[in-house]
Design a protein around this motif. Sequence first.
Motif, PDB file in Angstrom:
ATOM      1  N   ASP A   1       0.870  -1.177   0.000  1.00  0.00           N
ATOM      2  CA  ASP A   1       0.000   0.000   0.000  1.00  0.00           C
ATOM      3  C   ASP A   1       0.903   1.223   0.000  1.00  0.00           C
ATOM      4  N   ASP A   2       0.484   2.283  -0.686  1.00  0.00           N
ATOM      5  CA  ASP A   2       1.339   3.469  -0.754  1.00  0.00           C
ATOM      6  C   ASP A   2       1.208   4.365   0.480  1.00  0.00           C
ATOM      7  N   GLU A   3       0.318   4.012   1.417  1.00  0.00           N
ATOM      8  CA  GLU A   3       0.164   4.801   2.630  1.00  0.00           C
ATOM      9  C   GLU A   3       0.813   4.061   3.808  1.00  0.00           C
ATOM     10  N   ALA A   4       1.837   4.697   4.394  1.00  0.00           N
ATOM     11  CA  ALA A   4       2.619   4.064   5.461  1.00  0.00           C
ATOM     12  C   ALA A   4       1.778   3.760   6.697  1.00  0.00           C
ATOM     13  N   LEU A   5       0.843   4.670   7.037  1.00  0.00           N
ATOM     14  CA  LEU A   5       0.018   4.471   8.234  1.00  0.00           C
ATOM     15  C   LEU A   5      -0.867   3.229   8.091  1.00  0.00           C
ATOM     16  N   ILE A   6      -1.419   3.036   6.886  1.00  0.00           N
ATOM     17  CA  ILE A   6      -2.266   1.860   6.643  1.00  0.00           C
ATOM     18  C   ILE A   6      -1.434   0.582   6.713  1.00  0.00           C
ATOM     19  N   LEU A   7      -0.246   0.624   6.133  1.00  0.00           N
ATOM     20  CA  LEU A   7       0.638  -0.545   6.182  1.00  0.00           C
ATOM     21  C   LEU A   7       0.950  -0.949   7.619  1.00  0.00           C
ATOM     22  N   ASN A   8       1.294   0.041   8.433  1.00  0.00           N
ATOM     23  CA  ASN A   8       1.633  -0.248   9.823  1.00  0.00           C
ATOM     24  C   ASN A   8       0.431  -0.800  10.583  1.00  0.00           C
TER      25      ASN A   8
ATOM     26  N   ARG B   1      -0.093  -4.387   9.517  1.00  0.00           N
ATOM     27  CA  ARG B   1       0.956  -5.251  10.081  1.00  0.00           C
ATOM     28  C   ARG B   1       0.667  -5.584  11.545  1.00  0.00           C
ATOM     29  N   LEU B   2       0.291  -4.574  12.330  1.00  0.00           N
ATOM     30  CA  LEU B   2      -0.014  -4.792  13.741  1.00  0.00           C
ATOM     31  C   LEU B   2      -1.267  -5.651  13.909  1.00  0.00           C
ATOM     32  N   THR B   3      -2.248  -5.456  13.039  1.00  0.00           N
ATOM     33  CA  THR B   3      -3.473  -6.252  13.100  1.00  0.00           C
ATOM     34  C   THR B   3      -3.173  -7.731  12.866  1.00  0.00           C
ATOM     35  N   LEU B   4      -2.364  -8.016  11.844  1.00  0.00           N
ATOM     36  CA  LEU B   4      -2.018  -9.411  11.561  1.00  0.00           C
ATOM     37  C   LEU B   4      -1.181 -10.018  12.683  1.00  0.00           C
ATOM     38  N   LYS B   5      -0.275  -9.223  13.250  1.00  0.00           N
ATOM     39  CA  LYS B   5       0.555  -9.719  14.349  1.00  0.00           C
ATOM     40  C   LYS B   5      -0.303 -10.083  15.549  1.00  0.00           C
TER      41      LYS B   5
ATOM     42  N   ASP C   1      -3.227  -2.916  -2.376  1.00  0.00           N
ATOM     43  CA  ASP C   1      -4.199  -1.844  -2.588  1.00  0.00           C
ATOM     44  C   ASP C   1      -4.453  -1.735  -4.090  1.00  0.00           C
ATOM     45  N   LEU C   2      -5.683  -1.403  -4.451  1.00  0.00           N
ATOM     46  CA  LEU C   2      -6.029  -1.371  -5.872  1.00  0.00           C
ATOM     47  C   LEU C   2      -5.524  -0.097  -6.553  1.00  0.00           C
ATOM     48  N   ASN C   3      -5.608   1.030  -5.850  1.00  0.00           N
ATOM     49  CA  ASN C   3      -5.225   2.312  -6.448  1.00  0.00           C
ATOM     50  C   ASN C   3      -3.915   2.802  -5.854  1.00  0.00           C
ATOM     51  N   MET C   4      -2.849   2.696  -6.647  1.00  0.00           N
ATOM     52  CA  MET C   4      -1.517   3.117  -6.208  1.00  0.00           C
ATOM     53  C   MET C   4      -0.800   3.806  -7.364  1.00  0.00           C
ATOM     54  N   PRO C   5       0.158   4.675  -7.049  1.00  0.00           N
ATOM     55  CA  PRO C   5       0.983   5.258  -8.120  1.00  0.00           C
ATOM     56  C   PRO C   5       1.894   4.204  -8.736  1.00  0.00           C
ATOM     57  N   TYR C   6       2.451   4.532  -9.872  1.00  0.00           N
ATOM     58  CA  TYR C   6       3.353   3.660 -10.624  1.00  0.00           C
ATOM     59  C   TYR C   6       2.576   2.463 -11.212  1.00  0.00           C
TER      60      TYR C   6
ATOM     61  N   THR D   1       6.250  -5.481   4.504  1.00  0.00           N
ATOM     62  CA  THR D   1       5.465  -4.337   4.009  1.00  0.00           C
ATOM     63  C   THR D   1       6.224  -3.615   2.892  1.00  0.00           C
ATOM     64  N   LEU D   2       5.472  -3.179   1.871  1.00  0.00           N
ATOM     65  CA  LEU D   2       6.027  -2.412   0.752  1.00  0.00           C
ATOM     66  C   LEU D   2       5.132  -1.199   0.504  1.00  0.00           C
ATOM     67  N   ASP D   3       5.750  -0.027   0.246  1.00  0.00           N
ATOM     68  CA  ASP D   3       4.952   1.170  -0.084  1.00  0.00           C
ATOM     69  C   ASP D   3       5.159   1.619  -1.529  1.00  0.00           C
ATOM     70  N   ASP D   4       5.917   0.821  -2.302  1.00  0.00           N
ATOM     71  CA  ASP D   4       6.163   1.119  -3.715  1.00  0.00           C
ATOM     72  C   ASP D   4       5.799  -0.116  -4.530  1.00  0.00           C
TER      73      ASP D   4
END
Length: 469
Positions: free
Chosen positions: A15-22, A25-29, A60-65, A38-41
Amino acid sequence: MKEFVNNGLPVVLLDDEALILNSYRLTLKSGGIEPVVTLDDSRELLPLLAKQPASVIVIDLNMPYLSGLELLPQLASEFPQIPVIVVTASDEVATVVHCMKNGAFDYLVKPVGAGRLVASVKKALEMSSLSNELNSLKRHLLDGQLNHPEVFDAIVTCNNKMRALFQYVEVIAGTRQPIMISGETGVGKELIALAIHALSKRPGKFVAVNVAGLDDAMFSDSLFGHKKGAFTGADLARDGLIASAAQGTLFLDEIGDLAEASQIKLLRLLQEQEFYPVGSDLMRKSDARIILATNHDLSALVAAGQFRKDLYYRLFAHRIHIPPLRERLDDIPLLLDHFLAKAADSMQRKKPTAPPELAVLLSLYPFPGNVRELELMVFDAVARHNGGVLSMESFKSTLGEDRSAVAAARAQGNEGDDPLVSLFGHFPTIAEVEGYLIDQALKMCKGNQGMAASLLGIGRQTLNKRLKS
């Protein structure tokens, strides 16, 4: 709790949003799912997968690149074995259909609830694990090799059925799913459980408990432990066997004898990896791998209303059935030699020589106690042995001086294959066959002894003598 799933392959979050990634990650843990990458690119995903296999991908479905819509077809083409979960703010039907057609395993709409995310990833992990096991099993069966034959050294066999069973054990040993081992008393169910534990490379202990005869209170206290003051005499808190098997294996033998209340608690433990110590309202998590065994026909118990149907189906993610000794007669000479050496060593004696006919005699016996019964039989014979060739007397006394045991064994092992067994219900004596032939010849010839003798290929006087005897 730390639970490594799918042989340690990571769940990849993109996901390109760091807060969502974190947050993910915590939810799965917290749901016991690790490791997580985790990847943001989005441009980093394919190169990562080329170097590092993954168990599940959440994108995430909508990301840059590179958008999720662009990545999905590539992932389905290059990494079809990895389930992909799509997360997006859009819940349009056309988008959902497009994603599923392009290989998405699941589709989550933001904001994603913690329970929904964990449930979706766990379901994907189960599918991924089963797919990997199936592919591994195919490879094992095709090459016919064992990767770790030393793990099975305690099981003395040369039987093809047992070798195929070992191959299956190697495939499923790393799974987190419960494993059900069935088989008659004495076939070696605990030895198979020990082999699974060794292959799993889990750092914790192997803890075995026979639950037959335990009422619900004893079952709960033994497995789950209790807190101080939970009942009269509980002066100290006590951890149960599940805690002792942390990061290891808990082997529950004879589960067919469990009371219904205990079956309900076992079902929850298997499904949720959760339990409550006796007298406590604080739920605890378990990371013990659970292997179960029974010598009962559980399907018959379900039909009789003595075993819960939901637990029965939960147990059969992986089933291992160990054949009885009478179905692998080629193992008897090998086991006989092994137990002779073992018995002689334990009694500090020279290994006796077994007469050649002993293995043949043993192969005609049904061995209701299986390998364990054979071992005790051999130890008893060696204890009575005074030198020279091993006496067969102790074996004959166990098998029966007459041939009833041998006949019953022959009937059980060959019914439907041997026409004599099918006809008589057991392997007959010469006298029984002779009597049957004379009787049938007389019936066919309406009692005429001359014609019956001619039909049997003997003289009339010989027939008369046989009839008188």
